[in-house]
Scaffold this motif. Structure first.
Motif, mmCIF file in Angstrom:
data_model
loop_
_atom_site.group_PDB
_atom_site.id
_atom_site.type_symbol
_atom_site.label_atom_id
_atom_site.label_comp_id
_atom_site.label_asym_id
_atom_site.label_seq_id
_atom_site.Cartn_x
_atom_site.Cartn_y
_atom_site.Cartn_z
ATOM 1 N N GLN A 10 0.854 -1.430 0.180
ATOM 2 C CA GLN A 10 -0.020 -0.059 -0.080
ATOM 3 C C GLN A 10 0.924 1.290 -0.045
ATOM 4 N N THR A 11 1.886 1.309 0.486
ATOM 5 C CA THR A 11 2.936 2.309 1.089
ATOM 6 C C THR A 11 3.654 2.729 -0.611
ATOM 7 N N ARG A 57 1.454 4.254 -3.177
ATOM 8 C CA ARG A 57 1.212 5.669 -3.069
ATOM 9 C C ARG A 57 2.454 6.592 -3.414
ATOM 10 N N ARG A 58 3.477 5.761 -3.453
ATOM 11 C CA ARG A 58 4.948 6.535 -3.751
ATOM 12 C C ARG A 58 4.845 7.513 -5.057
ATOM 13 N N GLN A 59 5.431 8.616 -4.581
ATOM 14 C CA GLN A 59 5.345 9.828 -5.915
ATOM 15 C C GLN A 59 6.875 9.784 -6.587
ATOM 16 N N ASP A 94 8.639 10.856 3.771
ATOM 17 C CA ASP A 94 8.022 9.706 3.745
ATOM 18 C C ASP A 94 6.728 9.769 4.077
ATOM 19 N N GLY A 153 4.747 10.594 1.067
ATOM 20 C CA GLY A 153 4.865 9.715 -0.292
ATOM 21 C C GLY A 153 6.013 9.937 -1.136
ATOM 22 N N HIS A 169 9.469 9.522 -2.859
ATOM 23 C CA HIS A 169 10.367 8.472 -3.068
ATOM 24 C C HIS A 169 11.838 8.576 -3.040
ATOM 25 N N TRP A 195 13.127 4.080 4.084
ATOM 26 C CA TRP A 195 12.123 4.070 3.226
ATOM 27 C C TRP A 195 12.099 5.214 2.180
ATOM 28 N N GLN A 253 1.140 17.646 -1.107
ATOM 29 C CA GLN A 253 0.401 16.464 -0.851
ATOM 30 C C GLN A 253 -1.214 16.651 -1.114
ATOM 31 N N GLN A 268 -3.430 14.707 -3.818
ATOM 32 C CA GLN A 268 -4.597 13.882 -3.482
ATOM 33 C C GLN A 268 -5.918 14.239 -4.409
ATOM 34 N N TYR A 306 -2.363 9.655 -5.663
ATOM 35 C CA TYR A 306 -2.165 8.633 -4.761
ATOM 36 C C TYR A 306 -3.064 7.310 -4.894
#
Length: 244
Positions: free
Chosen positions: A21-22, A25-27, A51, A54, A56, A80, A172, A176, A181
């Motif tokens: 799931q993480t 959503r990474r950008q 982090d 999101g 990367h 992460w 974000q 969103q 995401y």
């Protein structure tokens, strides 16, 4: 001599789902470029915030001869978020602009606009200056735009990590609202390699140290397929080539 890698760590279904799931959503096109941040706690805060929204990858301008260790100060968050170091400010900015990033400097100037007025849904990097001088004159000339956070009190600016958090929260929000995401956006190869590093950090480290490809993992639970077979092959190769 033992040529076996560190034992595999098995994960729960809950952890597997959380990692997927993480990553979903990474950008890959939202980042921060930090201009020689001095304090480890500020670096840690930037990584943690990255982090949380999101990100990367985070970019740092810090020459090797002046690089300060920060691993551990982010309380594991640097695991992460990928950290990319640049030798010079010009290198860092041109690297991003060459990939069609807009570089927004958090910098008070006559040309600066309210940070909420820019478009963060396009590939963009937020440049933050160091704690003492802020954004350098060189950076101010090289970036695409200057942005500011309106201040209502006596102080002239927020702490560098706080300012980055405020701006990234707006990024974000915009992303969103645009649904960015809602679907995986990482390149498939990068997605799977990142998943492996997160899910099997010990094995990933061993593979990096010995220039090995990552072993395949099951798409159902993320576990390494036939780990005993992979262990045996690695051990046999290391015994045949002990100098490697």
């Amino acid at each position: 001599m033992d040529y076996s890698p560190t034992p595999i760590c098995y994960m729960t279904p809950e952890r597997y789902l959380k990692l997927r799931q993480t990553l979903d959503r990474r950008q890959p096109d939202l980042t921060v470029l930090a201009e020689q941040i001095h304090k480890p706690r500020n670096i840690a805060a930037l990584v943690r915030t990255g982090d949380a929204v999101g990100m990367h990858e985070l970019h740092m301008v810090w020459p090797w001869d002046k690089h300060r260790p920060y691993s551990g100060t982010a309380m594991g968050s640097d695991r992460w978020v990928n950290i990319q170091r640049h030798e010079s400010l010009r290198d860092g900015i041109s690297h991003l602009q060459d990939q069609s990033y807009q570089v927004y400097a958090a910098h008070l100037s006559k040309e600066a606009v309210d940070f909420r007025e820019v478009d963060y849904t396009r590939p963009c990097a937020i440049l933050v200056g160091n704690e003492k001088q802020g954004v350098s004159d060189e950076a101010a000339e090289l970036v695409d735009r200057h942005i500011i956070i309106p201040m209502m009190g006596m102080v002239e600016s927020f702490n560098v990590s706080v300012a980055a958090a405020i701006i990234l929260s707006e990024a974000q929000r915009q992303r969103q609202s645009a649904g960015m995401y809602d679907r995986p956006r990482l390149d498939r190869h990068e997605y799977e390699r990142t998943f492996f590093r997160w899910a099997h950090p010990n094995i990933a480290k061993y593979c990096h140290e010995h220039e090995l490809d990552y072993p395949p993992v099951s798409p159902d639970d993320g576990e390494i397929i036939n780990p005993s077979q992979w262990y045996a092959r690695v051990r046999a190769d290391r015994l045949d080539n002990p100098s490697e």
